[in-house]
Design a protein around this motif. Structure first.
Motif, PDB file in Angstrom:
ATOM      1  N   PHE A  29      85.519 117.329 -13.085  1.00 14.66           N
ATOM      2  CA  PHE A  29      86.918 116.916 -13.199  1.00 14.66           C
ATOM      3  C   PHE A  29      87.483 116.780 -14.733  1.00 14.66           C
ATOM      4  N   LEU A  30      86.762 115.939 -15.479  1.00 14.00           N
ATOM      5  CA  LEU A  30      87.130 115.786 -16.774  1.00 14.00           C
ATOM      6  C   LEU A  30      87.372 117.123 -17.722  1.00 14.00           C
ATOM      7  N   SER A  31      86.338 117.862 -17.229  1.00 14.52           N
ATOM      8  CA  SER A  31      86.263 119.244 -18.132  1.00 14.52           C
ATOM      9  C   SER A  31      87.614 120.085 -17.591  1.00 14.52           C
ATOM     10  N   SER A  32      87.726 120.116 -16.264  1.00 14.58           N
ATOM     11  CA  SER A  32      88.897 120.991 -15.841  1.00 14.58           C
ATOM     12  C   SER A  32      90.355 120.290 -16.164  1.00 14.58           C
ATOM     13  N   PHE A  33      90.142 118.809 -16.311  1.00 12.07           N
ATOM     14  CA  PHE A  33      91.333 118.153 -16.661  1.00 12.07           C
ATOM     15  C   PHE A  33      92.071 118.865 -18.079  1.00 12.07           C
ATOM     16  N   THR A  34      91.236 119.063 -19.145  1.00 10.86           N
ATOM     17  CA  THR A  34      91.710 119.606 -20.574  1.00 10.86           C
ATOM     18  C   THR A  34      92.205 121.068 -20.184  1.00 10.86           C
ATOM     19  N   ASN A  35      91.815 121.755 -19.136  1.00 11.03           N
ATOM     20  CA  ASN A  35      92.315 122.965 -18.732  1.00 11.03           C
ATOM     21  C   ASN A  35      93.630 122.914 -18.454  1.00 11.03           C
ATOM     22  N   GLY A  36      93.825 121.947 -17.615  1.00 20.30           N
ATOM     23  CA  GLY A  36      95.427 121.611 -16.957  1.00 20.30           C
ATOM     24  C   GLY A  36      96.355 121.250 -18.180  1.00 20.30           C
ATOM     25  N   PHE A 157      91.843 120.286 -12.871  1.00 25.59           N
ATOM     26  CA  PHE A 157      92.859 121.168 -13.359  1.00 25.59           C
ATOM     27  C   PHE A 157      94.471 120.548 -12.751  1.00 25.59           C
ATOM     28  N   SER A 158      94.459 120.639 -11.776  1.00 29.65           N
ATOM     29  CA  SER A 158      95.880 120.110 -11.134  1.00 29.65           C
ATOM     30  C   SER A 158      96.303 118.708 -11.781  1.00 29.65           C
ATOM     31  N   VAL A 159      95.311 117.690 -11.643  1.00 31.16           N
ATOM     32  CA  VAL A 159      95.712 116.378 -12.354  1.00 31.16           C
ATOM     33  C   VAL A 159      96.147 116.578 -13.623  1.00 31.16           C
ATOM     34  N   GLY A 160      95.215 117.471 -14.597  1.00 27.83           N
ATOM     35  CA  GLY A 160      95.564 117.742 -15.670  1.00 27.83           C
ATOM     36  C   GLY A 160      96.966 118.243 -16.028  1.00 27.83           C
ATOM     37  N   LEU A 161      97.412 119.207 -15.050  1.00 29.82           N
ATOM     38  CA  LEU A 161      98.861 119.573 -15.059  1.00 29.82           C
ATOM     39  C   LEU A 161      99.969 118.571 -14.818  1.00 29.82           C
ATOM     40  N   VAL A 162      99.577 117.645 -13.835  1.00 25.90           N
ATOM     41  CA  VAL A 162     100.476 116.712 -13.479  1.00 25.90           C
ATOM     42  C   VAL A 162     100.574 115.440 -14.591  1.00 25.90           C
ATOM     43  N   LEU A 333     102.369 118.698  -7.673  1.00 27.85           N
ATOM     44  CA  LEU A 333     101.692 117.664  -7.006  1.00 27.85           C
ATOM     45  C   LEU A 333     101.148 118.021  -5.726  1.00 27.85           C
ATOM     46  N   PRO A 334     102.170 118.593  -4.772  1.00 26.89           N
ATOM     47  CA  PRO A 334     101.669 119.060  -3.382  1.00 26.89           C
ATOM     48  C   PRO A 334     100.277 119.855  -3.624  1.00 26.89           C
ATOM     49  N   ASN A 335     100.108 120.702  -4.442  1.00 25.07           N
ATOM     50  CA  ASN A 335      98.964 121.348  -4.493  1.00 25.07           C
ATOM     51  C   ASN A 335      97.680 120.751  -4.777  1.00 25.07           C
ATOM     52  N   LEU A 336      97.884 119.767  -5.388  1.00 21.35           N
ATOM     53  CA  LEU A 336      96.663 118.753  -5.913  1.00 21.35           C
ATOM     54  C   LEU A 336      96.222 117.940  -4.523  1.00 21.35           C
ATOM     55  N   LEU A 337      97.438 117.337  -3.900  1.00 21.15           N
ATOM     56  CA  LEU A 337      97.125 116.520  -2.756  1.00 21.15           C
ATOM     57  C   LEU A 337      96.457 117.056  -1.611  1.00 21.15           C
ATOM     58  N   THR A 338      97.085 118.397  -1.314  1.00 23.61           N
ATOM     59  CA  THR A 338      96.389 119.386  -0.300  1.00 23.61           C
ATOM     60  C   THR A 338      95.134 119.741  -0.687  1.00 23.61           C
ATOM     61  N   GLY A 339      94.647 120.255  -2.074  1.00 20.83           N
ATOM     62  CA  GLY A 339      93.441 120.229  -2.279  1.00 20.83           C
ATOM     63  C   GLY A 339      92.538 119.157  -1.796  1.00 20.83           C
ATOM     64  N   VAL A 340      92.799 118.023  -2.289  1.00 17.33           N
ATOM     65  CA  VAL A 340      91.683 116.774  -1.971  1.00 17.33           C
ATOM     66  C   VAL A 340      91.703 116.742  -0.535  1.00 17.33           C
ATOM     67  N   CYS A 341      92.610 116.761   0.195  1.00 19.19           N
ATOM     68  CA  CYS A 341      92.272 116.724   1.792  1.00 19.19           C
ATOM     69  C   CYS A 341      91.630 117.757   2.382  1.00 19.19           C
ATOM     70  N   LEU A 342      91.859 118.939   1.908  1.00 22.37           N
ATOM     71  CA  LEU A 342      90.892 119.961   2.460  1.00 22.37           C
ATOM     72  C   LEU A 342      89.553 119.977   2.085  1.00 22.37           C
ATOM     73  N   ASN A 343      89.375 119.759   0.668  1.00 20.04           N
ATOM     74  CA  ASN A 343      87.701 119.562   0.322  1.00 20.04           C
ATOM     75  C   ASN A 343      87.134 118.641   1.017  1.00 20.04           C
TER      76      ASN A 343
END
Length: 505
Positions: A29-36, A157-162, A333-343
């Motif tokens: 999560f933290l690694s991908s956060f910086t990509n966002g 990545f999504s949280v990094g974007l937001v 943000l909807p992309n992020l929330l949907t991804g959490v629920c899906l996984n």
């Protein structure tokens, strides 16, 4: 008393397993956060440190390039020296180089630190898969573990974007790297106690025996052939995405030819190794396994589309609709929330449905995302199509990350689970480079063609805006094509896969 002691041990075991899954997921999560952060904040970052135009896209692409190039070798090394030590070193280096990115004084320094960040990531990703596979019982618990590993990367990545949209405006872009790097170092310290001390069959202990096994058993030539071939091809895609005219240069053509030669030489070398009775890095027989081969291609396509949708949606909101960074972050943000629920859902019921129909359904649902973005009128309200496009965006990748990791992991012996994780993450990383690279090439080509036509027709100031809009629409249509291929690959490639993630007795 025995019942109470048994219940206590059960709770302790459950907590231990939860920590084993949570720790590597947090690092992902933290690694991908910086990509966002880099994706959203690149214009501000480049102005802040005077990043040269020819290096403009490198902070985004170089991390994936170095990571993808080193994954196979890192995975093979982890299977020999032990996944735990490789993961600990990788997490610590990730924290250091993430902090270094925030301290960068020049654009060149940022690119270099991002490259080292990718190498550290390549140590962590396959080792984390091996640790979860070895320490978590097979069945639904392990499925949820793999789902968390899969979720953590796109989620970060999504949280990094937001979040970066808020932090960059309030505290500056460097604070994002300080936050992620500091959290990573804290995680590295706690990992000393939370990472399981597993020892797979055939792993060496320490010292000279380990070095001897690294020299004798590790297929260094095969690893370098695959790594160099993928790295050079990813580099060419990055160069083309920055300047489409570079396709005409002799150096680009030579590098492209070299990458193809190396990638063709890899299966030839695997055949030579197997014929000599030596262990092959990725045995050629695996590519005859239709579910395995199809899964690798689908993971590459899906991961490329997932990252491209987020990147080009962000650019669309900012450059076509002139939204602020903060508004753009909220739109994603909807992309992020949907991804959490899906996984979470996929990890829970992946063993109840045939993998084929899970992947097919999610792939065709995902098509609705780029299709909606390609058809939307910039003057329409966000809620007409863009909101629904973000809702459907993560469907394919989030399902495939769990299903694909289970399928790929099942094809490798227990003692080479780090290598299995390396293969999975290599195709995912290459898919990201391929997806973003080809989308950027299409974008540049359509933009140049539109501007040329507009200038011939004597159009005025709006020609540039029309060119940008047309280029992004073409890119979203390309993503639709990729996901259509992914859906049909699932129909035919996974027809014998059945249910995955079942508990074996």
């Amino acid at each position: 008393m025995p019942d109470q002691e048994l219940a206590h041990r059960s709770r302790k075991s459950t907590l231990r397993i939860a920590l084993i899954i949570l720790q590597p997921s947090l690092v992902n999560f933290l690694s991908s956060f910086t990509n966002g952060v880099i994706t959203v904040g690149l214009p501000i970052i480049s102005r802040s440190i005077a990043l040269p135009r020819e290096l403009y896209l490198w902070p985004t692409s170089v991390c994936g390039l170095t990571s993808g190039a080193m994954l196979l070798l890192a995975g093979a090394i982890a299977d020999i020296v032990g996944a735990r030590i490789v993961d600990l070193v990788g997490i610590f280096l990730l924290g250091c180089f993430t902090l270094a990115c925030g301290l960068s004084a020049t654009g060149v320094q940022l690119v270099i630190f991002r490259a080292f960040q990718g190498i550290a990531t390549s140590m962590h990703l396959p080792a984390s898969v091996a640790l979860v596979a070895a320490a978590v019982p097979q069945g639904r618990t392990r499925n949820i573990g793999f789902a968390c590993l899969g979720l953590s990367q796109p989620l970060g990545f999504s949280v990094g974007l937001v979040v970066s949209g808020i932090m960059i405006e309030r505290t500056g872009w460097r604070s994002c790297f300080y936050l992620a790097g500091g959290a990573m170092l804290v995680t590295a310290i706690t990992a000393i106690w939370t990472l399981p001390r597993v020892k797979l069959e055939g792993q060496a202990v320490t010292g000279l025996r380990t070095l001897r096994r690294l020299y004798m058993e590790l297929d260094w030539i095969g690893g370098m052939l695959a790594s160099a071939g993928l790295a050079i091809l990813s580099y060419v895609l990055a160069v083309l995405s920055a300047d489409l005219q570079s396709i005409h240069s002799a150096s680009t053509a030579c590098l492209l030819a070299v990458s193809f030669v190396l990638l063709v030489a890899f299966p030839v070398w695997m055949h030579i190794r197997e014929k000599a009775g030596k262990p092959a890095l990725v045995p050629n027989a695996l590519w005859k396994n239709t579910p395995f081969a199809s899964t690798c291609v689908m993971v590459a396509l899906s991961n490329g589309v997932c990252n491209s949708i987020e990147l080009f949606s962000s650019l669309y909101f900012q450059e076509v609709q002139s939204r602020s960074i903060l508004t753009t972050s909220l739109y994603l943000l909807p992309n992020l929330l949907t991804g959490v629920c899906l996984n979470m859902l996929v990890g829970s019921f992946v063993d109840r449905m045939p993998a084929r129909w899970l992947v097919v359904t999610s792939s065709f649902l995902c098509i609705l995302s780029p299709l909606g973005m390609s058809l939307v009128n910039p003057s329409w309200s966000y809620w007409y199509l863009e909101f629904w496009a973000q809702i459907f965006a993560p469907f394919s990748s989030d399902v495939l990350f769990t299903v694909g990791l289970i399928i790929v992991s099942d094809q490798f012996p227990e003692k080479t689970q780090a290598l299995a994780g390396a293969v999975f993450n290599t195709v995912a990383q290459f898919g990201m480079s391929l997806g973003i690279g080809t989308c950027q090439v299409v974008s540049l080509a359509v933009m140049a063609k539109t501007e040329s036509q507009e200038s011939k027709e004597g159009a005025s100031g709006e020609s540039e805006h029309a060119a940008v809009l047309n280029s992004y629409r073409a890119v979203f249509f390309l993503m639709c094509g990729y996901m259509t291929i992914c859906g049909f690959l699932a129909i035919f490639g996974l027809r014998k896969a059945g249910k995955v993630g079942l508990k074996r007795e």
